[in-house]
Design an enzyme around this catalytic site. Sequence first.
Site, mmCIF file in Angstrom:
data_model
loop_
_atom_site.group_PDB
_atom_site.id
_atom_site.type_symbol
_atom_site.label_atom_id
_atom_site.label_comp_id
_atom_site.label_asym_id
_atom_site.label_seq_id
_atom_site.Cartn_x
_atom_site.Cartn_y
_atom_site.Cartn_z
ATOM 1 N N CYS A 28 -5.279 5.387 -16.056
ATOM 2 C CA CYS A 28 -5.543 6.462 -17.301
ATOM 3 C C CYS A 28 -5.090 6.003 -18.443
ATOM 4 O O CYS A 28 -5.602 6.018 -19.549
ATOM 5 C CB CYS A 28 -5.010 7.673 -16.850
ATOM 6 S SG CYS A 28 -5.416 8.387 -15.192
ATOM 7 N N CYS B 143 -0.584 7.897 -14.097
ATOM 8 C CA CYS B 143 -1.510 6.825 -13.574
ATOM 9 C C CYS B 143 -1.548 5.914 -14.643
ATOM 10 O O CYS B 143 -1.910 6.065 -15.695
ATOM 11 C CB CYS B 143 -2.864 7.616 -13.479
ATOM 12 S SG CYS B 143 -4.243 6.509 -13.585
ATOM 13 N N CYS C 84 0.804 -1.071 0.229
ATOM 14 C CA CYS C 84 -0.111 0.172 0.004
ATOM 15 C C CYS C 84 0.964 1.174 0.149
ATOM 16 O O CYS C 84 1.773 1.661 0.900
ATOM 17 C CB CYS C 84 -0.910 -0.079 1.085
ATOM 18 S SG CYS C 84 -1.320 1.749 1.887
ATOM 19 N N CYS D 140 0.492 3.501 3.222
ATOM 20 C CA CYS D 140 1.275 2.877 4.138
ATOM 21 C C CYS D 140 2.778 3.121 4.271
ATOM 22 O O CYS D 140 3.376 3.610 5.120
ATOM 23 C CB CYS D 140 0.991 1.347 4.387
ATOM 24 S SG CYS D 140 -0.613 0.958 4.194
#
Length: 479
Positions: free
Chosen positions: A391, A388, A40, A43
């Site tokens: 995307c 991204c 993550c 995290c």
Amino acid sequence: SFKRCFMSSALDVLELGDADFDYLAMEQETMLVKFYAPWCGHCKKLAPEFDRAATRLKGSVRLAKVDCTTHSETCGRFGVSGYPTLKIFRYGRDSAPYDGPRTAEGIYQYMKKQTGPDSVLLRTKEDLQAFVNNYDASIVGVFSGADSSRLAEFLKAAGLLREQFRFAHSTDLQLAEDRGIHSECVLLFRPPRLSNTFEDSVVIFKDYLTIGSLRRFIRDHIYGLCPHMTLENKDRLRVRDLLTAYYDLDYHHNVRGSNYWRNRVMKVASKYGGRGLTYSVANKKDFLSELEDDFGLGTSDGGELPFVTIRTRLGHKYTMREEFTRDGQSLERFLDDYFAGRLKRYVKSEPVPERNTADVKMVVAESFDDVVNDPDKDVLIQFYSPSCPHCKKLEPVYRELAHTLYYDPKIVIAKMNAIDNDVPLGYDVQGFPTIYFAPVGKKDEPVRYEGGRELRDFLNFLKREASHSLVLSGSKDEL
């Protein structure tokens, strides 16, 4: 704040798992537990801050972590559904969710307030003086005795609000007599470092005491005329229209120098009271990346002089372009222009494309109104990030959609880089890609697209939502 030489170690964070969580957690009076997953991103960003806070809190509050990819039973038991999730435990019992800051300093300050009593008992005037002589504000209740019903309500409020504010109480009314008060009351002491000639350093609450009325009193008076905005309290201050002067502010090492510019802001602010604008000062270094991203501040801008901005609660942004003069005249001119509506809003925008002939129209912040809010056209707008992967995966489908609707004069398929352009009001963009539909006649009520990512999904959505019958390319037939 942390010194650079301050060593921190991940070893100060206790690792817990399914086999030993209950056994080890029950030994800790107060413990902050991070439930995380190694993959993550949020995290990973939190990890060094969490480790530094653990080192600094050593001996008072234990910090621990649970890897939910290998200890799913424990994470499931405590209802963990996203990462990272932080919870406060007391002797092994899930006491409260942690909703404080995610910086090392913020975690430290928040968790320090979790230790000890909700409200400190003060017996003497010396106790009172020592308690209020603090970096932060203090809320002190003075009551007639231990059996006072108002004291009971005050302690309940302290239990609920201790993460945000410092509370103390006394059962000796003489502690307040120096202020001419001889009955039960609550005193709000602003931090001594922020004392000034423009407002009282102590505010007295005499109304009927309930948790709600005390909370409102603190909210309305804690910050005063010109608070010190930090990374930890910025969200609470920004619920109102806010002017901020950013400069080399350091209340730990240079109180007098920090108050030099603050006093100049307050002198001007006191002339514009009651007009809906609030004021603050902040350390420019703490907000440098935000100032660069949100206000286009170059690292060489301003030098030692304050950099002044206004950010309204609706998200409108303004910057003072004139140099901050020591007599405050330039700040007065800036405020006169602001209240008269003469200031041009600051909008972060890429240049408007000279040629915009592709099927998917490129939109930037400066052209958003012209393209997306065109009153005669339905517009599907994708907010994307250049880095991204989702995307990039959507790109060919989105191009095909635009190509399919190329001959429809009443619809525009568009996209905007939401990293390098300000996202307008009414569009909530937290992740990428985020897609909205702005139909004719309802430009102030854009519809969020939540459907699938295939061509037919988009076409079915547009067929349902468009203000007209769609025209497909090729045959020019209506859909």
